[in-house]
Design a protein around this motif. Structure first.
Motif, PDB file in Angstrom:
ATOM      1  N   ARG A  61      17.824 -16.473 122.594  1.00  0.00           N
ATOM      2  CA  ARG A  61      15.816 -16.751 123.164  1.00  0.00           C
ATOM      3  C   ARG A  61      15.879 -18.480 122.941  1.00  0.00           C
ATOM      4  O   ARG A  61      15.072 -18.620 124.032  1.00  0.00           O
ATOM      5  N   ARG A  62      16.165 -19.189 122.058  1.00  0.00           N
ATOM      6  CA  ARG A  62      16.323 -20.596 122.121  1.00  0.00           C
ATOM      7  C   ARG A  62      16.889 -21.637 123.170  1.00  0.00           C
ATOM      8  O   ARG A  62      16.849 -22.152 123.774  1.00  0.00           O
TER       9      ARG A  62
ATOM     10  N   ARG B 194      17.886 -14.298 118.146  1.00  0.00           N
ATOM     11  CA  ARG B 194      17.464 -15.577 117.701  1.00  0.00           C
ATOM     12  C   ARG B 194      17.972 -17.014 119.010  1.00  0.00           C
ATOM     13  O   ARG B 194      17.451 -17.275 119.359  1.00  0.00           O
TER      14      ARG B 194
ATOM     15  N   GLN C 245      20.841 -23.707 116.522  1.00  0.00           N
ATOM     16  CA  GLN C 245      20.490 -25.150 116.595  1.00  0.00           C
ATOM     17  C   GLN C 245      21.201 -25.804 116.995  1.00  0.00           C
ATOM     18  O   GLN C 245      21.013 -26.694 118.058  1.00  0.00           O
TER      19      GLN C 245
ATOM     20  N   ASP D  68      16.527 -19.319 109.051  1.00  0.00           N
ATOM     21  CA  ASP D  68      16.137 -20.201 110.898  1.00  0.00           C
ATOM     22  C   ASP D  68      15.113 -20.980 110.115  1.00  0.00           C
ATOM     23  O   ASP D  68      15.002 -22.133 110.096  1.00  0.00           O
TER      24      ASP D  68
END
Ligand SMILES: C[S@@+](CC[C@H](N)C(=O)[O-])C[C@H]1O[C@@H](n2cnc3c(N)ncnc32)[C@H](O)[C@@H]1O
Length: 221
Positions: free
Chosen positions: A84-85, A81, A55, A18
């Motif tokens: 959370r984003r 992860r 992303q 990441d």
């Protein structure tokens, strides 16, 4: 990654990927983004297989207010992860744990299925691609971007130079990339052979210019 290339990313691998590598992989994702833009119903639903840190999903959801995006990844760490984003976008963006070999979704559900830099990890890429196509609606788009084992030296070098490494680190990273990443991936001919087995109209596999990667694209019949 070195221990078992086909396994899900462990927490340390997810963190390294990441932080240092994902920004370079975004150059592959940019092509998927460009292909999807302008070719999606206003309120379409997209599945991303091997969604990693999320992303691409975040960028697409921000760009296309009607689009719903579901990411699936074998790694619970990557899923956590990405979720959370995704905070603040939960209505249209969600990540769940699952395996490309057995996607936990009903047939014909999605308007598009995309995958970036994940298929080289799947123990049975043909099975994963069949699953991706199964969950597509007729007419839906399949877009799979992956590093090409037959990539050119200068494309690999330029790609690795985009990794966030300490100065002077890129020659080592290039050797790693050529051996353990590109070296264990598919080449364009293998991708073409896999695409030909799928119920797609006009499947094509083409190099993504300026990157060491290919794009497999097609539309479900
Ligand atoms: C190189 S990362 C790419 C992540 C993201 N797509 C990106 O562009 O940054 C590969 C991802 O594929 C996931 N993965 C590996 N095998 C998988 C499988 N069989 N099913 C679903 N995801 C898998 C890994 O956990 C990892 O998050």
């Amino acid at each position: 990654m070195l221990r078992d290339f086909t396994s899900r990313y462990r927490p340390s691998e997810a963190w390294v990927y990441d932080r240092f590598i994902a920004p370079a992989v975004a150059t592959l994702a940019a092509r998927v983004r460009a292909e999807l833009t302008g070719d999606m119903p206003e309120r379409g639903e997209v599945l991303e297989v091997g969604s990693g840190g999320g992303q691409l999903a975040l960028a697409m959801v921000a760009e296309r207010p009607g689009v719903h995006w579901l990411g699936v990844d074998l790694s619970p760490e990557q899923v956590a992860r990405a979720n959370r984003r995704a905070r603040g976008h939960e209505e249209r963006l969600r990540f769940v744990t699952g395996d490309a070999a057995e996607l936990p979704f009903e047939a014909g559900r999605f308007d598009a299925v995309v995958s970036v830099a994940s298929i080289k990890h799947w123990p049975d890429p043909a099975r994963g691609l069949r699953e991706c196509t199964r969950v597509l609606r007729p007419g839906g788009r399949l877009l799979v971007a992956e590093v090409d084992r037959g990539c050119r030296y200068h494309d690999a070098r330029d790609f690795v130079r985009k990794w966030r490494l300490p100065p002077g680190g890129w020659p080592f990273a290039l050797a790693f990339f050529r051996t353990f990443v590109a070296g264990r991936s598919l080449d364009c001919d293998e991708a073409r052979a896999l695409a030909a087995e799928l119920p797609l109209s006009a499947p094509r596999v083409s190099r993504i210019a300026g990157t060491p990667a290919f794009l497999l694209a097609g539309r479900k019949r």
